[in-house]
Design a protein around this motif. Structure first.
Motif, PDB file in Angstrom:
ATOM      1  N   GLU A   1      -2.009  -9.591  -9.489  1.00 11.76           N
ATOM      2  CA  GLU A   1      -2.343  -8.225  -8.700  1.00 11.76           C
ATOM      3  C   GLU A   1      -2.461  -8.574  -7.388  1.00 11.76           C
ATOM      4  O   GLU A   1      -3.026  -9.329  -6.791  1.00 11.76           O
ATOM      5  CB  GLU A   1      -3.560  -7.870  -9.577  1.00 11.76           C
ATOM      6  CG  GLU A   1      -3.848  -6.091  -8.979  1.00 11.76           C
ATOM      7  CD  GLU A   1      -5.155  -5.778  -9.776  1.00 11.76           C
ATOM      8  OE1 GLU A   1      -5.688  -4.903  -9.020  1.00 11.76           O
ATOM      9  OE2 GLU A   1      -5.423  -6.182 -10.733  1.00 11.76           O
TER      10      GLU A   1
ATOM     11  N   GLN B   1      -2.941  -5.969  -3.701  1.00  9.82           N
ATOM     12  CA  GLN B   1      -2.788  -4.630  -3.100  1.00  9.82           C
ATOM     13  C   GLN B   1      -3.103  -3.399  -4.455  1.00  9.82           C
ATOM     14  O   GLN B   1      -2.269  -2.504  -4.259  1.00  9.82           O
ATOM     15  CB  GLN B   1      -1.916  -4.202  -2.241  1.00  9.82           C
ATOM     16  CG  GLN B   1      -1.823  -5.191  -0.924  1.00  9.82           C
ATOM     17  CD  GLN B   1      -3.378  -4.598  -0.247  1.00  9.82           C
ATOM     18  OE1 GLN B   1      -4.392  -5.460  -0.254  1.00  9.82           O
ATOM     19  NE2 GLN B   1      -3.161  -3.527   0.524  1.00  9.82           N
ATOM     20  N   ASN B   2      -3.619  -3.824  -5.418  1.00  7.30           N
ATOM     21  CA  ASN B   2      -3.673  -2.982  -6.480  1.00  7.30           C
ATOM     22  C   ASN B   2      -2.589  -2.802  -7.188  1.00  7.30           C
ATOM     23  O   ASN B   2      -2.375  -1.873  -8.098  1.00  7.30           O
ATOM     24  CB  ASN B   2      -4.264  -1.549  -6.292  1.00  7.30           C
ATOM     25  CG  ASN B   2      -5.576  -1.592  -5.480  1.00  7.30           C
ATOM     26  OD1 ASN B   2      -6.406  -2.284  -5.947  1.00  7.30           O
ATOM     27  ND2 ASN B   2      -5.701  -0.950  -4.169  1.00  7.30           N
TER      28      ASN B   2
ATOM     29  N   ASP C   1       2.588   1.641  -3.459  1.00  7.34           N
ATOM     30  CA  ASP C   1       1.512   2.330  -4.485  1.00  7.34           C
ATOM     31  C   ASP C   1       1.200   3.826  -4.141  1.00  7.34           C
ATOM     32  O   ASP C   1       0.907   4.590  -5.155  1.00  7.34           O
ATOM     33  CB  ASP C   1       0.001   1.413  -4.353  1.00  7.34           C
ATOM     34  CG  ASP C   1      -0.890   2.052  -5.506  1.00  7.34           C
ATOM     35  OD1 ASP C   1      -0.529   1.712  -6.651  1.00  7.34           O
ATOM     36  OD2 ASP C   1      -2.091   2.147  -5.214  1.00  7.34           O
TER      37      ASP C   1
ATOM     38  N   ASP D   1       0.637  -1.116  -0.121  1.00  9.60           N
ATOM     39  CA  ASP D   1      -0.020   0.065  -0.123  1.00  9.60           C
ATOM     40  C   ASP D   1       0.890   1.214  -0.065  1.00  9.60           C
ATOM     41  O   ASP D   1       0.547   2.285  -0.898  1.00  9.60           O
ATOM     42  CB  ASP D   1      -0.691  -0.029   1.331  1.00  9.60           C
ATOM     43  CG  ASP D   1      -1.945   1.223   1.157  1.00  9.60           C
ATOM     44  OD1 ASP D   1      -2.667   1.172   0.305  1.00  9.60           O
ATOM     45  OD2 ASP D   1      -1.855   2.007   2.063  1.00  9.60           O
TER      46      ASP D   1
ATOM     47  N   ASP E   1       1.706   7.311  -6.594  1.00  7.23           N
ATOM     48  CA  ASP E   1       0.678   8.191  -6.737  1.00  7.23           C
ATOM     49  C   ASP E   1       1.295   9.714  -6.434  1.00  7.23           C
ATOM     50  O   ASP E   1       1.050  10.554  -7.134  1.00  7.23           O
ATOM     51  CB  ASP E   1      -0.536   7.835  -5.809  1.00  7.23           C
ATOM     52  CG  ASP E   1      -1.244   6.937  -6.350  1.00  7.23           C
ATOM     53  OD1 ASP E   1      -1.303   6.645  -7.626  1.00  7.23           O
ATOM     54  OD2 ASP E   1      -1.975   6.213  -5.695  1.00  7.23           O
TER      55      ASP E   1
ATOM     56  N   GLU F   1      -3.498   4.512 -14.279  1.00  8.85           N
ATOM     57  CA  GLU F   1      -4.494   3.035 -14.253  1.00  8.85           C
ATOM     58  C   GLU F   1      -3.976   2.137 -13.191  1.00  8.85           C
ATOM     59  O   GLU F   1      -4.683   1.413 -12.650  1.00  8.85           O
ATOM     60  CB  GLU F   1      -4.590   2.565 -15.665  1.00  8.85           C
ATOM     61  CG  GLU F   1      -5.177   3.361 -16.595  1.00  8.85           C
ATOM     62  CD  GLU F   1      -5.200   2.961 -17.981  1.00  8.85           C
ATOM     63  OE1 GLU F   1      -4.868   1.764 -18.339  1.00  8.85           O
ATOM     64  OE2 GLU F   1      -5.753   3.599 -18.865  1.00  8.85           O
ATOM     65  N   ALA F   2      -2.721   1.784 -13.043  1.00 12.17           N
ATOM     66  CA  ALA F   2      -1.990   0.862 -12.142  1.00 12.17           C
ATOM     67  C   ALA F   2      -0.845   1.181 -11.928  1.00 12.17           C
ATOM     68  O   ALA F   2      -0.277   1.999 -12.382  1.00 12.17           O
ATOM     69  CB  ALA F   2      -2.404  -0.775 -12.773  1.00 12.17           C
ATOM     70  N   THR F   3      -0.103   0.330 -10.681  1.00 11.71           N
ATOM     71  CA  THR F   3       1.286   0.543 -10.631  1.00 11.71           C
ATOM     72  C   THR F   3       1.956  -0.952 -11.052  1.00 11.71           C
ATOM     73  O   THR F   3       1.195  -2.020 -10.683  1.00 11.71           O
ATOM     74  CB  THR F   3       1.721   0.749  -9.262  1.00 11.71           C
ATOM     75  OG1 THR F   3       1.016   1.996  -8.814  1.00 11.71           O
ATOM     76  CG2 THR F   3       2.956   0.353  -8.802  1.00 11.71           C
TER      77      THR F   3
END
Length: 199
Positions: free
Chosen positions: A99, A101-102, A43, A40, A47, A56-58
Motif C-alpha cells: 500500500e 498513498q492509500n 485515488d 493522490d 473517487d 474501501e480502497a483503490t
C-alpha cells in the motif's frame, strides 16, 4: 472496459455503451516525477468517477514491466526500505502487493489465449486502477440456461438438470450443468488506465 467472449471477440465496449472516455493517469518514475502527488491524484480520480458511491480502497493491477519500474523509483524504494517493520524490496517478496498513498499496488501477469496467442489482461508497461469495496459499481448478471423449460425466466447463478435417455438398449442418466454469467462494471470511468514514463 471491454467484455469479450472466450475466443476474444468483443461483445461490448463499456466506455462506448455508457458514453464515457477512459481516463489516463501517467506516473513519471524519473527524477523529476512526483509519484506521491500522482498517486493522490489517481485515488481522487477514482473517487470522483464513483460519484455518490463510496469505496474501501483503490487497487492498481500492474503489469510486470510497470511493477519493476515502480520499485526502481527512488521515492517508493526509500519509503519501503526505511519503513519500520515493513517489507524491504531488496529482500522481501512484494509480489502480493503493498500500500502506498492509500492505494494497493499488486503485480498481475494474468493472460488469456486468443487464437493460440497469449494476450495479457494488462498491457505491457501499463496498469489499471479500480475501486474495491463498492456496492453497485460491479455487478454479475446471469442469463437463463439454454433449455426450453427455462425460456423467459429469471436467470440464476447455476443450473443442474438431469434427464433419462435410452441408447443402444441401455438406460442412461444425463446430468448437465450450466452457468451464464456476465460481469459488468456499471461505472466504467472508474477503471483508470495507468501509464508510466521516465524523465
Amino acid at each position: 472496459g471491454k467484455v469479450t467472449d472466450a475466443e476474444g471477440n468483443e461483445i461490448v465496449d463499456l466506455f462506448e455503451a455508457f458514453g464515457k472516455t477512459q481516463q489516463v493517469v501517467n506516473f513519471n518514475f524519473g527524477e523529476s516525477g512526483d509519484v506521491i502527488g500522482t498517486a493522490d491524484a489517481l485515488d481522487t480520480a477514482v473517487d470522483e468517477a464513483l460519484g455518490d458511491e463510496t469505496k474501501e480502497a483503490t487497487l492498481v493491477l500492474c503489469s510486470p514491466e510497470f511493477w519493476t519500474a515502480m520499485l526502481k523509483n527512488k521515492t517508493i524504494f526509500d519509503i519501503y526500505k526505511n519503513r519500520e517493520a515493513g517489507p524491504n524490496p531488496l529482500i522481501n517478496n512484494l509480489r502480493d502487493g503493498f500500500e502506498f498513498q492509500n492505494i494497493i499496488f499488486v503485480k498481475y501477469a494474468g493472460s488469456v489465449l486468443v487464437n493460440g496467442t497469449k494476450v495479457p489482461f494488462i498491457p505491457a508497461n501499463e496498469a489499471i486502477a479500480l475501486p474495491l469495496g463498492t456496492r453497485n459499481t460491479f455487478k454479475m448478471y446471469v442469463a437463463p440456461a439454454d433449455l426450453l423449460e427455462f425460456a423467459n425466466t429469471e436467470g440464476v447463478a447455476k443450473y443442474l438438470t438431469q434427464s433419462y435417455e435410452k441408447q443402444d438398449g441401455e438406460d442412461r442418466v444425463v446430468i448437465r450443468s450450466e452457468t451464464n454469467p456476465l460481469p459488468i462494471c456499471n461505472k466504467p470511468d472508474a477503471l483508470i488506465r495507468v501509464t508510466k514514463s521516465n524523465s
